[in-house]
Design a protein around this motif. Structure first.
Motif, PDB file in Angstrom:
ATOM      1  N   ILE A  64      -8.878  18.083   5.555  1.00 25.25           N
ATOM      2  CA  ILE A  64      -7.479  18.559   5.596  1.00 25.25           C
ATOM      3  C   ILE A  64      -7.183  19.423   4.364  1.00 25.25           C
ATOM      4  O   ILE A  64      -6.581  20.494   4.458  1.00 25.25           O
ATOM      5  CB  ILE A  64      -6.505  17.344   5.667  1.00 25.25           C
ATOM      6  CG1 ILE A  64      -6.561  16.703   7.051  1.00 25.25           C
ATOM      7  CG2 ILE A  64      -5.074  17.764   5.312  1.00 25.25           C
ATOM      8  CD1 ILE A  64      -5.798  15.402   7.186  1.00 25.25           C
ATOM      9  N   GLN A 108      -4.595   8.241  -0.442  1.00 28.70           N
ATOM     10  CA  GLN A 108      -5.013   6.836  -0.285  1.00 28.70           C
ATOM     11  C   GLN A 108      -6.089   6.808   0.800  1.00 28.70           C
ATOM     12  O   GLN A 108      -5.815   6.525   1.959  1.00 28.70           O
ATOM     13  CB  GLN A 108      -3.781   5.967   0.089  1.00 28.70           C
ATOM     14  CG  GLN A 108      -4.047   4.472   0.163  1.00 28.70           C
ATOM     15  CD  GLN A 108      -4.400   4.073   1.581  1.00 28.70           C
ATOM     16  OE1 GLN A 108      -3.594   4.266   2.494  1.00 28.70           O
ATOM     17  NE2 GLN A 108      -5.587   3.509   1.781  1.00 28.70           N
ATOM     18  N   VAL A 164       1.462  13.591   5.413  1.00 31.39           N
ATOM     19  CA  VAL A 164       0.510  14.035   6.442  1.00 31.39           C
ATOM     20  C   VAL A 164      -0.068  12.811   7.147  1.00 31.39           C
ATOM     21  O   VAL A 164      -0.580  11.903   6.489  1.00 31.39           O
ATOM     22  CB  VAL A 164      -0.622  14.857   5.790  1.00 31.39           C
ATOM     23  CG1 VAL A 164      -1.645  15.297   6.827  1.00 31.39           C
ATOM     24  CG2 VAL A 164      -0.045  16.069   5.064  1.00 31.39           C
ATOM     25  N   ARG A 176       0.838  -1.210   0.000  1.00 34.66           N
ATOM     26  CA  ARG A 176       0.000   0.000   0.000  1.00 34.66           C
ATOM     27  C   ARG A 176       0.876   1.264   0.000  1.00 34.66           C
ATOM     28  O   ARG A 176       0.697   2.161  -0.823  1.00 34.66           O
ATOM     29  CB  ARG A 176      -0.908  -0.027   1.240  1.00 34.66           C
ATOM     30  CG  ARG A 176      -1.825   1.161   1.404  1.00 34.66           C
ATOM     31  CD  ARG A 176      -2.640   1.008   2.680  1.00 34.66           C
ATOM     32  NE  ARG A 176      -1.812   0.941   3.878  1.00 34.66           N
ATOM     33  CZ  ARG A 176      -1.313   2.003   4.520  1.00 34.66           C
ATOM     34  NH1 ARG A 176      -1.606   3.210   4.108  1.00 34.66           N
ATOM     35  NH2 ARG A 176      -0.558   1.848   5.591  1.00 34.66           N
ATOM     36  N   LEU A 177       1.827   1.308   0.931  1.00 35.08           N
ATOM     37  CA  LEU A 177       2.679   2.497   0.987  1.00 35.08           C
ATOM     38  C   LEU A 177       3.615   2.561  -0.221  1.00 35.08           C
ATOM     39  O   LEU A 177       3.981   3.646  -0.680  1.00 35.08           O
ATOM     40  CB  LEU A 177       3.474   2.519   2.296  1.00 35.08           C
ATOM     41  CG  LEU A 177       2.681   3.014   3.514  1.00 35.08           C
ATOM     42  CD1 LEU A 177       3.543   2.979   4.765  1.00 35.08           C
ATOM     43  CD2 LEU A 177       2.142   4.437   3.311  1.00 35.08           C
ATOM     44  N   ASP A 200       2.086  14.904  11.976  1.00 36.48           N
ATOM     45  CA  ASP A 200       1.051  14.069  12.584  1.00 36.48           C
ATOM     46  C   ASP A 200       0.303  14.893  13.626  1.00 36.48           C
ATOM     47  O   ASP A 200       0.838  15.838  14.213  1.00 36.48           O
ATOM     48  CB  ASP A 200       1.629  12.797  13.212  1.00 36.48           C
ATOM     49  CG  ASP A 200       0.597  11.668  13.229  1.00 36.48           C
ATOM     50  OD1 ASP A 200       0.706  10.733  12.408  1.00 36.48           O
ATOM     51  OD2 ASP A 200      -0.353  11.741  14.049  1.00 36.48           O
ATOM     52  N   LEU A 201      -0.930  14.480  13.832  1.00 42.23           N
ATOM     53  CA  LEU A 201      -1.806  15.171  14.772  1.00 42.23           C
ATOM     54  C   LEU A 201      -1.464  14.832  16.220  1.00 42.23           C
ATOM     55  O   LEU A 201      -1.753  15.600  17.127  1.00 42.23           O
ATOM     56  CB  LEU A 201      -3.249  14.727  14.462  1.00 42.23           C
ATOM     57  CG  LEU A 201      -4.408  15.304  15.231  1.00 42.23           C
ATOM     58  CD1 LEU A 201      -4.505  16.805  15.003  1.00 42.23           C
ATOM     59  CD2 LEU A 201      -5.724  14.648  14.773  1.00 42.23           C
ATOM     60  N   ARG A 202      -0.848  13.660  16.396  1.00 37.89           N
ATOM     61  CA  ARG A 202      -0.684  13.180  17.774  1.00 37.89           C
ATOM     62  C   ARG A 202       0.791  12.992  18.135  1.00 37.89           C
ATOM     63  O   ARG A 202       1.615  12.647  17.286  1.00 37.89           O
ATOM     64  CB  ARG A 202      -1.458  11.877  17.951  1.00 37.89           C
ATOM     65  CG  ARG A 202      -2.975  12.096  17.758  1.00 37.89           C
ATOM     66  CD  ARG A 202      -3.793  10.853  18.029  1.00 37.89           C
ATOM     67  NE  ARG A 202      -3.492   9.792  17.108  1.00 37.89           N
ATOM     68  CZ  ARG A 202      -3.240   8.546  17.465  1.00 37.89           C
ATOM     69  NH1 ARG A 202      -3.246   8.208  18.728  1.00 37.89           N
ATOM     70  NH2 ARG A 202      -2.985   7.636  16.550  1.00 37.89           N
ATOM     71  N   PRO A 258       2.416   9.024  17.603  1.00 34.62           N
ATOM     72  CA  PRO A 258       2.940   8.695  16.273  1.00 34.62           C
ATOM     73  C   PRO A 258       4.152   9.551  15.901  1.00 34.62           C
ATOM     74  O   PRO A 258       5.098   9.053  15.272  1.00 34.62           O
ATOM     75  CB  PRO A 258       1.750   9.012  15.347  1.00 34.62           C
ATOM     76  CG  PRO A 258       0.547   8.880  16.209  1.00 34.62           C
ATOM     77  CD  PRO A 258       0.976   9.305  17.582  1.00 34.62           C
ATOM     78  N   ASP A 286      -2.469  19.624  12.922  1.00 36.11           N
ATOM     79  CA  ASP A 286      -3.645  19.062  12.268  1.00 36.11           C
ATOM     80  C   ASP A 286      -3.471  19.232  10.762  1.00 36.11           C
ATOM     81  O   ASP A 286      -3.346  20.358  10.272  1.00 36.11           O
ATOM     82  CB  ASP A 286      -4.884  19.822  12.765  1.00 36.11           C
ATOM     83  CG  ASP A 286      -6.174  19.215  12.235  1.00 36.11           C
ATOM     84  OD1 ASP A 286      -6.116  18.298  11.397  1.00 36.11           O
ATOM     85  OD2 ASP A 286      -7.252  19.673  12.676  1.00 36.11           O
ATOM     86  N   GLY A 287      -3.445  18.135  10.058  1.00 32.73           N
ATOM     87  CA  GLY A 287      -3.363  18.183   8.599  1.00 32.73           C
ATOM     88  C   GLY A 287      -2.152  18.930   8.093  1.00 32.73           C
ATOM     89  O   GLY A 287      -1.012  18.636   8.466  1.00 32.73           O
ATOM     90  N   GLY A 333      -3.923   6.370   4.429  1.00 32.00           N
ATOM     91  CA  GLY A 333      -4.360   5.614   5.605  1.00 32.00           C
ATOM     92  C   GLY A 333      -5.371   6.345   6.466  1.00 32.00           C
ATOM     93  O   GLY A 333      -5.544   6.012   7.638  1.00 32.00           O
ATOM     94  N   MET A 334      -6.035   7.340   5.898  1.00 33.52           N
ATOM     95  CA  MET A 334      -7.063   8.081   6.668  1.00 33.52           C
ATOM     96  C   MET A 334      -8.406   7.983   5.956  1.00 33.52           C
ATOM     97  O   MET A 334      -8.457   7.716   4.750  1.00 33.52           O
ATOM     98  CB  MET A 334      -6.702   9.559   6.766  1.00 33.52           C
ATOM     99  CG  MET A 334      -5.613   9.839   7.745  1.00 33.52           C
ATOM    100  SD  MET A 334      -5.451  11.622   7.875  1.00 33.52           S
ATOM    101  CE  MET A 334      -3.699  11.740   7.951  1.00 33.52           C
ATOM    102  N   THR A 388     -11.878  12.869   6.391  1.00 37.50           N
ATOM    103  CA  THR A 388     -10.749  13.547   7.050  1.00 37.50           C
ATOM    104  C   THR A 388      -9.814  14.133   5.994  1.00 37.50           C
ATOM    105  O   THR A 388      -9.376  15.288   6.099  1.00 37.50           O
ATOM    106  CB  THR A 388      -9.963  12.552   7.940  1.00 37.50           C
ATOM    107  OG1 THR A 388     -10.863  11.976   8.859  1.00 37.50           O
ATOM    108  CG2 THR A 388      -8.831  13.223   8.680  1.00 37.50           C
ATOM    109  N   THR A 416       1.918  10.921   9.276  1.00 34.70           N
ATOM    110  CA  THR A 416       3.075  10.093   8.905  1.00 34.70           C
ATOM    111  C   THR A 416       3.227   8.839   9.771  1.00 34.70           C
ATOM    112  O   THR A 416       3.825   7.864   9.371  1.00 34.70           O
ATOM    113  CB  THR A 416       4.354  10.962   8.969  1.00 34.70           C
ATOM    114  OG1 THR A 416       5.402  10.288   8.306  1.00 34.70           O
ATOM    115  CG2 THR A 416       4.756  11.279  10.404  1.00 34.70           C
ATOM    116  N   ASP A 417       2.715   8.899  10.992  1.00 33.64           N
ATOM    117  CA  ASP A 417       2.861   7.805  11.958  1.00 33.64           C
ATOM    118  C   ASP A 417       4.347   7.454  12.146  1.00 33.64           C
ATOM    119  O   ASP A 417       5.068   8.230  12.733  1.00 33.64           O
ATOM    120  CB  ASP A 417       2.005   6.597  11.534  1.00 33.64           C
ATOM    121  CG  ASP A 417       1.747   5.663  12.707  1.00 33.64           C
ATOM    122  OD1 ASP A 417       2.329   5.901  13.794  1.00 33.64           O
ATOM    123  OD2 ASP A 417       0.978   4.700  12.557  1.00 33.64           O
TER     124      ASP A 417
END
Ligand SMILES: C[S@@+](CC[C@H](N)C(=O)[O-])C[C@H]1O[C@@H](n2cnc3c(N)ncnc32)[C@H](O)[C@@H]1O
Length: 233
Positions: free
Chosen positions: A101, A118, A24, A7-8, A48-50, A53, A76-77, A92-93, A97, A26-27
């Motif tokens: 973004i 994706q 965006v 996938r990536l 990343d938002l968090r 990650p 965020d985004g 992956g989102m 979302t 990125t984990d």
């Protein structure tokens, strides 16, 4: 060396050589580090938002030897992503979302930027909204991972609303994946939509518009399957 999943890898293969990448959500930052290792991108912004990650991302980047070429951003985004990025990956989102973004970042329409998306859900909505907003699909492919299918598409801003056919919105547009993968993807969509249609037919609720749409989608799948068969004959 980073080894990406299918996938990536499908997303990575749509990034242009020499790109300044934004990844965006990125984990673990696998995508930017892979693209730097391969000499495909010049530098990258991994957001990343968090915190969690982003801490994973920091570890990957520090171990890679590319720390000077990756800017890590907690936001965020695309909120705090510098506007000089050229290729923006959002993978992956959920589709909604991704759309929110992009909506919050009008700079993605400037210059020769590419969006590599994706979405995990709501593909027809994503395609429709972006086409109405002036984005054209440049490339599209399907990746398969453990029996799941993932659509990966590249878009650029074309300046005016784009025509989008029924097939392109609900199934798939001209696609780089081998015909066999497309056939399997259509079979999966057929199962999904047939179950939904069957459920609606049984339910007492009046949802005739949705049912009509599902029947139209199923008919288009049949048509496309026939065309694929003719092509392979
Ligand atoms: C399922 S992971 C996908 C990671 C990677 N992009 C991939 O495709 O393998 C989703 C990541 O997106 C991040 N995320 C979710 N919403 C976000 C947002 N609005 N802005 C930035 N990152 C976000 C999450 O914190 C998580 O790290």
């Amino acid at each position: 060396m980073i080894k990406l999943t299918e996938r990536l890898m499908a997303a990575a293969s749509q990034v242009r050589p020499g790109a300044v990448l934004a990844d965006v959500g990125t984990d673990h930052a696998y995508l930017p580090v892979y693209l730097l290792e391969q000499g495909i991108c010049r530098r990258a912004v991994a957001s990343d938002l968090r915190e969690g990650p982003l801490a994973h991302a920091r570890r990957t980047v520090e171990n890679s030897g590319f720390a000077e070429r990756v800017k890590l951003v907690l936001c965020d985004g695309l909120e705090a992503v510098p506007h000089d990025v050229t290729d923006i990956v959002i993978a992956g989102m959920g589709g909604e979302t991704i759309l929110s973004i992009l909506k919050a970042a009008p700079f993605v329409k400037q210059g020769d930027k590419r969006l590599i998306l994706q979405p995990m859900t709501d593909l027809p909505l994503v395609r429709r909204s972006l086409a109405d907003d002036g984005f054209a699909i440049v490339r599209e492919t399907l990746a398969v991972e453990q029996g799941r299918f993932y659509v990966v598409m590249t878009l650029h801003y074309a300046g005016q609303p784009q025509n989008l056919g029924f097939r392109e919105q609900y199934l798939i547009g001209p696609c780089e994946a081998p015909a066999e993968i497309v056939r399997r993807y259509l079979a999966k969509l057929r199962r999904k939509y047939a179950i939904q249609a069957e459920g609606l037919r049984r339910s007492a609720t009046e949802q005739s518009d949705r049912l009509r749409l599902l029947d139209e989608i199923l008919a288009e799948i049949t048509k496309m399957e026939g065309e694929l068969e003719d092509e392979s004959a």
